[in-house]
Design a protein around this motif. Structure first.
Motif, mmCIF file in Angstrom:
data_model
loop_
_atom_site.group_PDB
_atom_site.id
_atom_site.type_symbol
_atom_site.label_atom_id
_atom_site.label_comp_id
_atom_site.label_asym_id
_atom_site.label_seq_id
_atom_site.Cartn_x
_atom_site.Cartn_y
_atom_site.Cartn_z
ATOM 1 N N ALA A 1 -1.588 22.789 14.404
ATOM 2 C CA ALA A 1 -1.337 23.809 15.425
ATOM 3 C C ALA A 1 0.128 23.808 15.851
ATOM 4 N N VAL A 2 0.750 22.642 15.802
ATOM 5 C CA VAL A 2 2.171 22.522 16.117
ATOM 6 C C VAL A 2 3.016 22.781 14.875
ATOM 7 N N ALA A 3 2.547 22.301 13.723
ATOM 8 C CA ALA A 3 3.333 22.360 12.497
ATOM 9 C C ALA A 3 3.595 23.783 12.033
ATOM 10 N N VAL A 4 2.623 24.684 12.224
ATOM 11 C CA VAL A 4 2.778 26.030 11.666
ATOM 12 C C VAL A 4 3.940 26.792 12.299
ATOM 13 N N GLY A 5 4.369 26.398 13.495
ATOM 14 C CA GLY A 5 5.496 27.075 14.126
ATOM 15 C C GLY A 5 6.742 26.237 14.229
ATOM 16 N N ALA A 6 6.724 25.063 13.631
ATOM 17 C CA ALA A 6 7.844 24.129 13.758
ATOM 18 C C ALA A 6 8.901 24.414 12.689
ATOM 19 N N PRO A 7 10.150 24.016 12.957
ATOM 20 C CA PRO A 7 11.195 24.202 11.944
ATOM 21 C C PRO A 7 10.896 23.420 10.674
ATOM 22 N N ALA A 8 11.346 23.954 9.551
ATOM 23 C CA ALA A 8 11.201 23.248 8.276
ATOM 24 C C ALA A 8 11.886 21.895 8.370
ATOM 25 N N GLY A 9 11.284 20.898 7.760
ATOM 26 C CA GLY A 9 11.854 19.561 7.770
ATOM 27 C C GLY A 9 11.345 18.679 8.886
ATOM 28 N N THR A 10 10.462 19.203 9.730
ATOM 29 C CA THR A 10 9.879 18.391 10.790
ATOM 30 C C THR A 10 8.732 17.568 10.228
ATOM 31 N N VAL A 11 8.660 16.298 10.627
ATOM 32 C CA VAL A 11 7.531 15.442 10.273
ATOM 33 C C VAL A 11 6.780 15.137 11.561
ATOM 34 N N PHE A 12 5.471 14.936 11.461
ATOM 35 C CA PHE A 12 4.620 14.851 12.639
ATOM 36 C C PHE A 12 3.922 13.492 12.727
ATOM 37 N N THR A 13 3.915 12.936 13.934
ATOM 38 C CA THR A 13 3.231 11.678 14.197
ATOM 39 C C THR A 13 2.130 11.914 15.221
ATOM 40 N N ALA A 14 1.293 10.899 15.417
ATOM 41 C CA ALA A 14 0.135 11.038 16.296
ATOM 42 C C ALA A 14 -0.057 9.762 17.105
ATOM 43 N N ARG A 15 -0.851 9.883 18.137
ATOM 44 C CA ARG A 15 -1.280 8.701 18.876
ATOM 45 C C ARG A 15 -2.288 7.952 18.010
ATOM 46 N N TRP A 16 -2.190 6.636 17.980
ATOM 47 C CA TRP A 16 -3.153 5.873 17.184
ATOM 48 C C TRP A 16 -3.631 4.671 17.989
ATOM 49 N N GLY A 17 -4.870 4.268 17.697
ATOM 50 C CA GLY A 17 -5.461 3.124 18.357
ATOM 51 C C GLY A 17 -5.963 2.118 17.352
ATOM 52 N N ARG A 18 -6.062 0.879 17.797
ATOM 53 C CA ARG A 18 -6.488 -0.232 16.941
ATOM 54 C C ARG A 18 -7.926 -0.611 17.276
ATOM 55 N N PHE A 19 -8.739 -0.844 16.230
ATOM 56 C CA PHE A 19 -10.109 -1.299 16.441
ATOM 57 C C PHE A 19 -10.452 -2.331 15.366
#
Length: 222
Positions: free
Chosen positions: A109-127
């Motif tokens: 949803a964010v990537a489709v409107g982001a400038p070319a060359g952007t890389v995306f990260t996320a929140r992550w949890g440990r289990f």
């Protein structure tokens, strides 16, 4: 053939698998449960001897693509998956980790409107065994929108990480960074994503997209 709505980018979920028998079914369920309407799932079995391949084959009727190769290591398995991937976006997923069902959709949803060359990260949890009991690393300086240089500086100077499933990478950026280094085993993901960030123009953190990192495995390199 992969059926998807017109103009919806395809995301390739790439899973290297070696002797992940106790966990691979849950991993595949999380991949196939993604709400983004255009995903393919590719699993490369890297010479498993524990029944992982048989477990994975049960998902072929749901669209899973499987590639089998002799044991060459996780980096080689990821490269094989990259070669087979058809998507414009790449989601790496280790065979014992999990994705929240909305993980890819929220990043896209964010990537489709982001400038070319952007890389995306996320929140992550440990289990460990129970994915409903997740701990999120406090104060992770990588949980932010960052310029590539600032990301790499924070990564190098703090005890923090961004595990492979947290990333969403365009195919163009993956091609620019080059393949995984098959000479490495320990921290092969750290070396690879350093090159991804180095080739990127920006790192965008999607705090409402979540992945889950399984810890406490006796044979884990980390």
């Amino acid at each position: 053939a992969i059926l998807r709505p017109l103009n919806v980018p395809l995301v390739s979920i790439l899973i290297p698998c070696h002797n992940a028998g106790p966990h691979v079914a849950a991993t595949l369920e999380s991949a196939l449960a993604q709400t983004w309407p255009a995903c393919e799932v590719v699993l490369v079995d890297d010479g498993s001897t524990d029944g992982s391949l048989a477990s994975a084959r049960r998902f072929e009727s749901r669209g899973l693509r499987i590639i089998s190769q002799s044991n060459r290591g996780a980096a080689a398995a990821r490269n094989a998956a990259l070669c087979a991937a058809r998507g414009a976006w790449i989601q790496f997923l280790d065979a014992d980790d999990l994705l929240h069902p909305e993980k890819i959709a929220r990043q896209m949803a964010v990537a489709v409107g982001a400038p070319a060359g952007t890389v995306f990260t996320a929140r992550w949890g440990r289990f460990t065994d129970d994915p409903t009991r997740v701990s999120y690393p406090p104060g992770n300086p990588l949980f932010a929108d960052l310029a590539p240089g600032a990301f790499l500086q924070a990564w190098a100077s703090h005890d923090c990480m961004m595990h492979p499933a947290a990333w969403l990478v365009s195919r163009a950026l993956a091609d620019a960074a080059g393949p995984w280094d098959e000479r490495l085993s320990l921290n092969d993901d750290g070396e690879y994503f350093t090159r991804i960030v180095g080739a990127a123009t920006a790192v965008r953190w999607c705090g409402d997209a979540v992945s889950f990192y399984r810890s406490g495995l006796a044979d884990s390199l980390s």
